[in-house]
Design a protein around this motif. Sequence first.
Motif, PDB file in Angstrom:
ATOM      1  N   VAL A 116       0.908  -1.305   0.136  1.00  8.02           N
ATOM      2  CA  VAL A 116       0.024  -0.030   0.153  1.00  8.02           C
ATOM      3  C   VAL A 116       0.948   1.213   0.038  1.00  8.02           C
ATOM      4  O   VAL A 116       1.567   1.563   0.824  1.00  8.02           O
ATOM      5  CB  VAL A 116      -0.964   0.080   1.319  1.00  8.02           C
ATOM      6  N   GLU A 117       0.682   2.048  -1.078  1.00  8.93           N
ATOM      7  CA  GLU A 117       1.782   3.233  -1.232  1.00  8.93           C
ATOM      8  C   GLU A 117       0.826   4.436  -0.660  1.00  8.93           C
ATOM      9  O   GLU A 117      -0.302   4.335  -0.775  1.00  8.93           O
ATOM     10  CB  GLU A 117       1.838   3.462  -2.744  1.00  8.93           C
ATOM     11  N   SER A 118       1.529   5.345  -0.128  1.00 12.56           N
ATOM     12  CA  SER A 118       0.827   6.678   0.357  1.00 12.56           C
ATOM     13  C   SER A 118       2.131   7.757   0.088  1.00 12.56           C
ATOM     14  O   SER A 118       3.184   7.255  -0.087  1.00 12.56           O
ATOM     15  CB  SER A 118       0.518   6.534   1.517  1.00 12.56           C
ATOM     16  N   GLY A 119       1.604   8.988   0.160  1.00 15.39           N
ATOM     17  CA  GLY A 119       2.537  10.264   0.266  1.00 15.39           C
ATOM     18  C   GLY A 119       2.539  11.033  -0.901  1.00 15.39           C
ATOM     19  O   GLY A 119       3.073  11.879  -1.135  1.00 15.39           O
ATOM     20  N   GLY A 120       1.728  10.413  -2.056  1.00 16.51           N
ATOM     21  CA  GLY A 120       1.636  11.217  -3.036  1.00 16.51           C
ATOM     22  C   GLY A 120       0.879  12.392  -3.073  1.00 16.51           C
ATOM     23  O   GLY A 120       0.242  12.515  -1.878  1.00 16.51           O
ATOM     24  N   GLY A 121       0.739  13.191  -4.105  1.00 16.67           N
ATOM     25  CA  GLY A 121       0.000  14.563  -4.079  1.00 16.67           C
ATOM     26  C   GLY A 121       0.561  15.690  -5.128  1.00 16.67           C
ATOM     27  O   GLY A 121       1.325  15.159  -6.096  1.00 16.67           O
ATOM     28  N   THR A 159       0.480   5.391  -6.161  1.00 22.17           N
ATOM     29  CA  THR A 159       0.085   6.765  -5.774  1.00 22.17           C
ATOM     30  C   THR A 159       0.426   7.945  -6.877  1.00 22.17           C
ATOM     31  O   THR A 159       1.475   7.824  -7.107  1.00 22.17           O
ATOM     32  CB  THR A 159       0.620   7.153  -4.477  1.00 22.17           C
ATOM     33  N   GLN A 160      -0.531   8.759  -6.902  1.00 23.26           N
ATOM     34  CA  GLN A 160      -0.274   9.847  -8.009  1.00 23.26           C
ATOM     35  C   GLN A 160       0.685  10.939  -7.588  1.00 23.26           C
ATOM     36  O   GLN A 160       0.418  11.520  -6.205  1.00 23.26           O
ATOM     37  CB  GLN A 160      -1.779  10.403  -8.350  1.00 23.26           C
ATOM     38  N   VAL A 161       1.672  11.329  -8.198  1.00 23.42           N
ATOM     39  CA  VAL A 161       2.454  12.298  -7.837  1.00 23.42           C
ATOM     40  C   VAL A 161       2.369  13.441  -9.111  1.00 23.42           C
ATOM     41  O   VAL A 161       2.424  12.945 -10.259  1.00 23.42           O
ATOM     42  CB  VAL A 161       4.149  11.968  -7.783  1.00 23.42           C
ATOM     43  N   THR A 162       2.016  14.710  -8.753  1.00 20.74           N
ATOM     44  CA  THR A 162       1.731  15.680  -9.851  1.00 20.74           C
ATOM     45  C   THR A 162       2.630  16.812  -9.430  1.00 20.74           C
ATOM     46  O   THR A 162       2.732  17.379  -8.171  1.00 20.74           O
ATOM     47  CB  THR A 162       0.315  16.030  -9.761  1.00 20.74           C
TER      48      THR A 162
END
Length: 124
Positions: free
Chosen positions: A5-10, A118-121
């Motif tokens: 489970v990935e987290s921390g993107g944004g 997880t999406q990184v933009t």
Amino acid sequence: QVQLVESGGGLVQAGGSLRLSCAASIRTFSIYTMAWFRQAPGKEREFVAVISRSGGITNYVDSVKGRFTISRDNAKNTVYLQMNMLKPEDTAVYYCAADASGRVSKDPLPYEYWGQGTQVTVSS
């Protein structure tokens, strides 16, 4: 059943930083090579970074060397990707992956388990 489970993107401005985490529900986490891949819209999945079982070996795609750092905490069953000096071209969905074979591979094929991403933009 193994889960990553990935987290921390944004969303972050160019030049900013993010720290991704990947929590693994694996009893024997320390035997897994862990890696990060990413996939931008319309592009193939791309290797980003890999770390060996003990953390003693790391490798990166050239485009992130000097900006990204992969690390792991085997006591917490977690792998991290610290991303600094982010660029718009780093925009992608980031996936963590696990491989029990012991290889330290940049190829996605050996990796048995994958997270949901997880999406990184990165805005310019």
